[in-house]
Design a protein around this motif. Sequence first.
Motif, PDB file in Angstrom:
ATOM      1  N   LYS A 420       1.175  -1.359   0.125  1.00 18.29           N
ATOM      2  CA  LYS A 420       0.292  -0.320   0.006  1.00 18.29           C
ATOM      3  C   LYS A 420       0.555   1.345  -0.017  1.00 18.29           C
ATOM      4  CE  LYS A 420      -4.291   2.150   2.233  1.00 18.29           C
ATOM      5  NZ  LYS A 420      -5.059   1.776   2.358  1.00 18.29           N
ATOM      6  N   PHE A 421       0.755   2.377  -0.835  1.00 23.87           N
ATOM      7  CA  PHE A 421       1.331   3.794  -0.817  1.00 23.87           C
ATOM      8  C   PHE A 421       0.268   4.422  -1.726  1.00 23.87           C
ATOM      9  CE2 PHE A 421       3.963   0.066  -3.777  1.00 23.87           C
ATOM     10  CZ  PHE A 421       4.158   0.209  -3.079  1.00 23.87           C
ATOM     11  N   GLN A 422       0.421   5.799  -0.987  1.00 21.84           N
ATOM     12  CA  GLN A 422       0.361   7.070  -0.348  1.00 21.84           C
ATOM     13  C   GLN A 422       1.131   7.890  -0.909  1.00 21.84           C
ATOM     14  OE1 GLN A 422      -0.694   7.682   3.813  1.00 21.84           O
ATOM     15  NE2 GLN A 422       1.064   7.488   4.658  1.00 21.84           N
ATOM     16  N   ARG A 423      -0.096   9.241  -1.116  1.00 16.44           N
ATOM     17  CA  ARG A 423       0.840  10.351  -1.337  1.00 16.44           C
ATOM     18  C   ARG A 423      -0.765  11.519  -1.470  1.00 16.44           C
ATOM     19  NH1 ARG A 423       1.958   9.152  -8.149  1.00 16.44           N
ATOM     20  NH2 ARG A 423      -0.286   8.879  -8.703  1.00 16.44           N
ATOM     21  N   GLN A 424      -0.062  12.542  -1.865  1.00 15.66           N
ATOM     22  CA  GLN A 424      -1.232  13.961  -1.362  1.00 15.66           C
ATOM     23  C   GLN A 424      -1.703  14.183  -3.152  1.00 15.66           C
ATOM     24  OE1 GLN A 424      -0.950  17.545   1.427  1.00 15.66           O
ATOM     25  NE2 GLN A 424      -1.123  18.688  -0.391  1.00 15.66           N
ATOM     26  N   ASP A 425      -0.878  14.667  -3.696  1.00 17.83           N
ATOM     27  CA  ASP A 425      -1.177  14.990  -5.044  1.00 17.83           C
ATOM     28  C   ASP A 425      -1.000  13.562  -6.303  1.00 17.83           C
ATOM     29  OD1 ASP A 425      -2.222  17.396  -6.665  1.00 17.83           O
ATOM     30  OD2 ASP A 425      -0.527  16.216  -7.846  1.00 17.83           O
ATOM     31  N   LEU A 430       4.462   8.045  -4.948  1.00 18.06           N
ATOM     32  CA  LEU A 430       4.058   6.959  -3.770  1.00 18.06           C
ATOM     33  C   LEU A 430       5.565   6.907  -2.966  1.00 18.06           C
ATOM     34  CD1 LEU A 430       2.598   4.547  -6.599  1.00 18.06           C
ATOM     35  CD2 LEU A 430       1.424   6.637  -5.218  1.00 18.06           C
ATOM     36  N   GLN A 431       4.933   6.714  -1.191  1.00 17.17           N
ATOM     37  CA  GLN A 431       5.098   6.398  -0.245  1.00 17.17           C
ATOM     38  C   GLN A 431       4.330   5.519   0.313  1.00 17.17           C
ATOM     39  OE1 GLN A 431       5.708  10.759   0.946  1.00 17.17           O
ATOM     40  NE2 GLN A 431       5.367   9.410   3.071  1.00 17.17           N
ATOM     41  N   THR A 432       5.119   5.139   1.341  1.00 20.17           N
ATOM     42  CA  THR A 432       4.662   4.346   2.256  1.00 20.17           C
ATOM     43  C   THR A 432       5.193   3.786   3.932  1.00 20.17           C
ATOM     44  OG1 THR A 432       6.951   2.661   2.841  1.00 20.17           O
ATOM     45  CG2 THR A 432       4.855   1.964   0.965  1.00 20.17           C
ATOM     46  N   GLY A 433       5.781   5.233   3.902  1.00 17.28           N
ATOM     47  CA  GLY A 433       6.044   6.459   5.027  1.00 17.28           C
ATOM     48  C   GLY A 433       5.150   7.052   5.686  1.00 17.28           C
ATOM     49  N   THR A 434       4.988   8.096   6.070  1.00 21.88           N
ATOM     50  CA  THR A 434       4.380   9.321   6.712  1.00 21.88           C
ATOM     51  C   THR A 434       3.286  10.283   5.933  1.00 21.88           C
ATOM     52  OG1 THR A 434       3.954   8.194   9.633  1.00 21.88           O
ATOM     53  CG2 THR A 434       3.565  10.581   9.141  1.00 21.88           C
ATOM     54  N   LEU A 435       2.606   9.837   5.893  1.00 24.78           N
ATOM     55  CA  LEU A 435       1.959  10.925   4.713  1.00 24.78           C
ATOM     56  C   LEU A 435       1.476  12.746   5.780  1.00 24.78           C
ATOM     57  CD1 LEU A 435       2.236  11.755   1.992  1.00 24.78           C
ATOM     58  CD2 LEU A 435      -0.505  11.042   1.877  1.00 24.78           C
ATOM     59  N   ILE A 436       1.987  13.281   5.673  1.00 29.13           N
ATOM     60  CA  ILE A 436       1.328  15.044   6.014  1.00 29.13           C
ATOM     61  C   ILE A 436       0.290  15.486   4.894  1.00 29.13           C
ATOM     62  CG2 ILE A 436       1.690  16.886   6.888  1.00 29.13           C
ATOM     63  CD1 ILE A 436       4.377  16.527   8.184  1.00 29.13           C
ATOM     64  N   VAL A 437      -0.994  15.407   5.341  1.00 27.27           N
ATOM     65  CA  VAL A 437      -1.356  16.129   3.881  1.00 27.27           C
ATOM     66  C   VAL A 437      -2.933  17.039   4.555  1.00 27.27           C
ATOM     67  CG1 VAL A 437      -3.592  14.093   4.753  1.00 27.27           C
ATOM     68  CG2 VAL A 437      -3.352  15.379   2.694  1.00 27.27           C
ATOM     69  N   GLY A 438      -2.241  17.995   3.440  1.00 21.28           N
ATOM     70  CA  GLY A 438      -3.399  19.288   4.269  1.00 21.28           C
ATOM     71  C   GLY A 438      -4.498  18.811   4.158  1.00 21.28           C
ATOM     72  N   ALA A 439      -5.578  19.741   4.773  1.00 26.06           N
ATOM     73  CA  ALA A 439      -6.547  19.888   5.715  1.00 26.06           C
ATOM     74  C   ALA A 439      -7.641  20.210   4.070  1.00 26.06           C
ATOM     75  CB  ALA A 439      -7.238  20.364   7.333  1.00 26.06           C
ATOM     76  N   GLY A 440      -8.909  18.799   4.037  1.00 23.06           N
ATOM     77  CA  GLY A 440      -9.815  19.570   3.577  1.00 23.06           C
ATOM     78  C   GLY A 440      -9.084  19.312   1.667  1.00 23.06           C
ATOM     79  N   LEU A 441      -7.894  18.820   1.802  1.00 23.70           N
ATOM     80  CA  LEU A 441      -7.320  18.543  -0.088  1.00 23.70           C
ATOM     81  C   LEU A 441      -7.472  17.549  -0.539  1.00 23.70           C
ATOM     82  CD1 LEU A 441      -3.577  20.435   0.932  1.00 23.70           C
ATOM     83  CD2 LEU A 441      -5.756  21.110  -0.418  1.00 23.70           C
ATOM     84  N   THR A 442      -7.389  17.112  -1.436  1.00 28.13           N
ATOM     85  CA  THR A 442      -7.522  15.335  -2.104  1.00 28.13           C
ATOM     86  C   THR A 442      -6.190  14.581  -1.568  1.00 28.13           C
ATOM     87  OG1 THR A 442      -7.083  15.882  -4.068  1.00 28.13           O
ATOM     88  CG2 THR A 442      -9.310  15.778  -3.793  1.00 28.13           C
TER      89      THR A 442
END
Length: 659
Positions: A420-425, A430-442
């Motif tokens: 499993k991977f994640q990213r803000q934009d 793509l990353q597996t580490g902790t992701l910081i995403v802005g409130a209300g963003l996709t």
Amino acid sequence: MGRFIYGVLLAATLWLPSFSWAQSACTAMWATVDNDGGGAGTTQSLRYYNFSTNQWTRIGTANLTGNPNALAGDPTSGLLYYLNRTTGQLRSYNLNTNADALVGTVSAPPAPATAANIIGSTIDSSGRLFLYATNGGSPAFAVVAQVSKATAATVTSWVQVRTTAGATPTIAGSGDLNTDQANISYIVSNTNPPTYHVLDLNPASASFGRTNSPALTITGAGGGLNNAGVAVDPLTGQAYFGNGNANSVTYSLDVATGAATLINNTTSYWVTDMGNCVSPPAAPTITKSFTPVYRSGSPGTATLTLIFGNSNSVPFWLTTDFRDVLPAGMRISTTPALTSTCSSPSGTPTTAAGSNSVTFVAGGRIPAGGCQVTVRVSATASVSPYTNTIAAGSLTTTAGSNAAAASDTFQVGVDFEVAKFQRQDATDPLQTGTLIVGAGLTMQYVLTISNSTDGGTGTATFTDTLPTLITPVLSVTPVMAGGGTCNTTSAITGGRTRISGTVTSAPPGSTCTVTIVARASTTAGTFQNTVTIAGATGTTDPDAVGNTATVTTVIHPAALLTISKTNAAAGVAAGQTTTYTITVANLGPADAPGTLVTDSPGPGLSCISMSCSTNGSASCPPALDLPTFQSTGLTITPTFAANSSVTFHLTCEVTATGQ
């Protein structure tokens, strides 16, 4: 001369660093053997000593030429050399090919000795070949000479063996010559009791052909002697010798005390000489593997491969039966398809359909470079992994035994794994580490469900229940690669979006990629998200490793950033300078770490300097590099605190009119 039977292994139990443990040409203690005890002209064979059974074992089926004696092994080439005493011809024997070749005719020793009196040879650690002849008449004497291994021509002429005091040692005809692993050479006498003498075989020495005095007396060897062989086991350095009249008798020898111990006594053949070479061998190795590691369905079939390693330059031989026993529930397939590159006249690996083992009998030959056995096996049910282990020491050979165990595991089923991977934009990495995403963003989650290339075709289900802070899910897109199909469904359960799906009939190496687009809540928070997979009905995935994947996400409060740019001058003439003021502000409510500011000048401007000032708790970039600011930008560090601002002042020259 009497019979030239029996070997003495002159033991030197030293392991010298000058000898290499890899690519040794010395993998056994050898003997020339009169197969039926009928004397010269009967069938003569080459044999190695099996220390597990204490028997001399024949190598191949071919006979040696004529009346063989004076046997020695070459540590540099792996060839064995022996003399046909009937003709005086020196011959070589290739252990890799079993080829018996003529080298040339040896110059006869001084009268009254003849070629028939040449009954000993040795090759030292540098590869020099020496011959030894004795005369049983009166007066008795012994002589040694160095000869060429390429032509049999004399390199160092025949020299009479004498003591360091110049006396003639008591040899009494027959006996043998040998060099041990410490590169020390010996003569064993044919006296009663027998003796052995340290002999100088350095051709450059003034004492070449001289023996030390006094000789060591060998005790416990019995009477009626006809000593004709001496050698060392290259594996251990232990010394051995032999004597007898109507039978072949072999003894081990304690070189410190002279005590002899009987280890073999037979009347079925006569050992006419013994020989060895001086380098210890590299031990055998064994590895094993199943291909594939996984197999769907029951029973599951695979190919078992056993690799017997031999890093020496010549073969070695099994001294006991080797048996690989399969684990419970696994059997040799009904179509075994057994193949082997270990085949030899003295032993071939065998098995049978339905058996639980593969056997390689004592006497089996493992060639230089090693060999392998393959056979089809079948596991009866989808149970716990089938681990097949061969213990250390299970493969016993003339070169020693395997120091390391060999093991591999076969499993009936398939091996699905998920990541499993994640990213803000959508364009961010793509990353597996902790992701910081802005409130209300996709943001995006990307799942990859893969079927290992080691397995078989199978079907798996997966589930990913998103946290309440990821609301709503905007889209879910599955894409299958490598065959099979992949589908997904979404449902709201307890205020959370649950995404489930099935990867159907997925071949080995196939992958389903699921892209989930969601919107982060306006509420700050930290949460984990886990996806799980499992084999569907009819598919067993016995390996739980990689069946879950978890990522951590932090929703950070949003920050409102503004930027302004001013210039107080209404107009500037060409060649004059002007100052631009660029103010970047974070109106909050959150900090804005990593804010990047870039200002690229338009045509007609050439900026020559810059400065920076701040308001609130913001900090200027530590390095105010103007070219970087105008190209890739400068980052406001360490954080761009809420309710603060940074102002950049750029002084630029106007280089053209009309701007």
